[in-house]
Each structure stands twice: as C-alpha cells, then as structure tokens.
Motif scaffolding. Structure first.
Motif, mmCIF file in Angstrom:
data_model
loop_
_atom_site.group_PDB
_atom_site.id
_atom_site.type_symbol
_atom_site.label_atom_id
_atom_site.label_comp_id
_atom_site.label_asym_id
_atom_site.label_seq_id
_atom_site.Cartn_x
_atom_site.Cartn_y
_atom_site.Cartn_z
ATOM 1 N N SER A 21 0.844 -1.190 0.000
ATOM 2 C CA SER A 21 0.000 0.000 0.000
ATOM 3 C C SER A 21 0.881 1.243 0.000
ATOM 4 O O SER A 21 1.729 1.421 0.873
ATOM 5 N N ALA A 136 -7.392 -0.384 -0.861
ATOM 6 C CA ALA A 136 -7.458 -0.231 0.590
ATOM 7 C C ALA A 136 -7.299 -1.580 1.279
ATOM 8 O O ALA A 136 -7.706 -2.617 0.763
ATOM 9 N N TYR A 139 -9.785 -3.940 7.169
ATOM 10 C CA TYR A 139 -9.796 -3.194 8.412
ATOM 11 C C TYR A 139 -10.047 -4.083 9.621
ATOM 12 O O TYR A 139 -10.707 -5.119 9.532
ATOM 13 N N ASP A 177 -9.972 5.527 8.094
ATOM 14 C CA ASP A 177 -9.593 4.867 6.851
ATOM 15 C C ASP A 177 -10.766 4.075 6.287
ATOM 16 O O ASP A 177 -10.788 3.754 5.106
ATOM 17 N N GLY A 178 -11.730 3.749 7.137
ATOM 18 C CA GLY A 178 -12.936 3.054 6.716
ATOM 19 C C GLY A 178 -14.150 3.953 6.784
ATOM 20 O O GLY A 178 -14.092 5.132 6.451
ATOM 21 N N GLY A 193 -12.482 7.017 4.355
ATOM 22 C CA GLY A 193 -11.596 6.519 3.297
ATOM 23 C C GLY A 193 -10.356 7.369 3.165
ATOM 24 O O GLY A 193 -9.902 7.655 2.060
ATOM 25 N N ASN A 197 -9.782 4.429 0.392
ATOM 26 C CA ASN A 197 -10.845 3.434 0.283
ATOM 27 C C ASN A 197 -12.085 4.079 -0.334
ATOM 28 O O ASN A 197 -12.849 4.772 0.332
ATOM 29 N N GLN A 199 -14.752 2.728 -1.211
ATOM 30 C CA GLN A 199 -15.992 2.095 -0.776
ATOM 31 C C GLN A 199 -16.453 2.612 0.579
ATOM 32 O O GLN A 199 -17.539 2.254 1.045
ATOM 33 N N ALA A 200 -15.656 3.441 1.229
ATOM 34 C CA ALA A 200 -16.021 3.977 2.540
ATOM 35 C C ALA A 200 -17.243 4.883 2.431
ATOM 36 O O ALA A 200 -17.492 5.499 1.391
ATOM 37 N N ALA A 215 -12.207 9.467 0.321
ATOM 38 C CA ALA A 215 -11.070 9.173 -0.573
ATOM 39 C C ALA A 215 -10.596 10.415 -1.320
ATOM 40 O O ALA A 215 -10.252 10.356 -2.501
#
Length: 254
Positions: A21, A136, A139, A177-178, A193, A197, A199-200, A215
């Motif tokens: 990452s 990402a 988590y 981060d989520g 995100g 991420n 998708q967060a 993001a």
C-alpha cells in the motif's frame, strides 16, 4: 510468481510477488520550499496522520524546461520529517530519472495512481496532493467514541471504521480509513476513506457538516446540502462517472 532456491538441501529463500500500500505525492511545482511549506500547513491539522507510509513521488503533471531540475534531496528530507518514506519516482525520464535514482528512488513509471475530482466549489490552494496508489487494506475492529466531540478535537481511526455515539460539533474533525458512523449530529468535518478506500461511507443521524470527504473527494458547507438530507438522517458515498468521482448524499432509509 515465485522463485525458489533450486538446491533442495538449502531452501534458504523464496522470492514472491507482493502488494504494498502506497501513497502518491503529486507535485504541481518544482519549488521544494513551497512544497515543504504546504505540507507542513496541511499536515499540521492532522499530526501523526502518516506513520512511515511509503511514497511514490509523481512528477507527471509538471512541464519542465530542458535544463530544469528538482531538489530531490530537499524533498526527501521534508517527507521524512512528516513520517513519509519516499521509495519511488513516477513521470521522470533521462537526466531527472538518473538524478532521482541517485537519491535512492526506484522507477515507478508503471504505477497506477487513482486521480479523483474534488467538488469545484471548494477548490484547494496549490498544495501537493497525497493520494493512494494501492487498494485499501482489510480493516480491524471499529474505534468507538462514547462522547460528543468539542470544537478543536480530532479523532483518527487508522486502518478501521469510526463510530461516534454523540455529536461532532462544529470545529471538530473525525477521520477514518474506513466508514464513519455518527449517532448524533454531524456539524464538524468527517473524512472517510482517508487512505483511498473508495468504498467507505459516512453515516449521520443529523447531517449538517462543515465538510464531508471520501477518498479525497470533498464537499463543504459553502455548497449547501439538498433539503431532503440537510438536518436529516443521511449517508454519503462515492459515485464514479466519466467525469471523475463525486459525492452522493442520500437520506437514510428506516
């Protein structure tokens, strides 16, 4: 891919492909002093945000004169001061690539960097942009805050979701981060995100934010939310389209 030592009596190593990452520093100027100052200003609001994260320096957006150069040494020092670890260079060729390699940077010309499109009404100042390169990570359990947050307070859930059981007052900031869940009124800043991420999502029982971001794509209170979500239970997600990414704010269904 895997390369194994051929001697069966001495299996001393294996070489395998691996995912790492990374974040990317997208340079918009060759003035390292300006970049250093902008980094300090940007990260002063989020001390400890980076924790020895590896970085690829992307100069693809720069238009350089034939004899123009970049102070890679000064830039590398500045990145280390902010707990970033420069590993690679993207967009360099010829003399500049050789110069970068001389400072220990590897050629990452084939690195794929996701570029998002921020909301036009809240364009940032000309500062270096730090964006994610790799997908990402998975988590761990969520961080839970069992109280309201006052102005000036900041919470960062690194590598996980964030749950706030109270109010996020104006001037407070929650970062994860989520996903971010606010079981109260969101009046401050919510950044989900944070390390890319896409998708967060952000959820709030009462959506009245100063700023929402997923993001790297953001929207501020200067662009008021629609009446069907302002002050109502709502969720924020990232929607991708041909013109880039944008935030989608929708009512929470009972």
């Amino acid at each position: 891919m895997s390369i194994v030592s051929e001697d069966p009596h001495s299996p001393c190593f294996e070489i395998k492909s691996a995912d790492l990452s990374l974040v990317a520093l997208l340079l918009k100027t060759t003035d390292v002093t300006e970049v250093t100052r902008a980094l300090a200003d940007q990260l002063a609001e989020s001390p400890g945000f980076f924790d020895q994260d590896p970085v690829v320096i992307d100069i693809s957006a720069l238009t350089l004169l034939e004899d123009e150069t970049i102070d890679f040494k000064g830039l590398i020092v500045a990145l280390h001061e902010h707990a970033l670890v420069p590993l690679a260079i993207k967009g360099a060729s010829g003399r500049l690539l050789d110069l970068a390699k001389g400072h220990g940077l590897v050629d990452a010309s084939d690195a794929r960097i996701r570029r998002s499109m921020p909301m036009a009404e809240a364009a940032p100042t000309q500062a270096p942009v730090v964006e994610p390169v790799a997908p990402a990570p998975t988590y761990s359990s969520a961080m839970r805050i069992d109280k309201s947050l006052r102005s000036g307070q900041q919470i960062y859930a690194k590598g996980r979701d964030l749950i706030v059981m109270g109010m996020v007052n104006a001037g407070a900031e929650v970062i994860a981060d989520g996903h971010i869940h606010v079981y109260g009124t969101l009046r401050g800043k919510a950044i989900a995100g944070a390390r890319g991420n896409t998708q967060a999502q952000i959820f709030a029982q009462v959506m009245e934010p100063e700023l929402i971001s997923i993001a790297g794509v953001y929207r501020t209170s200067e662009n008021p939310l629609p009446k069907d979500v302002l002050g109502q239970p709502a969720q924020v997600s990232l929607q991708s389209g041909p013109d880039g990414d944008k935030l989608l704010i929708t009512p929470l269904k009972n």
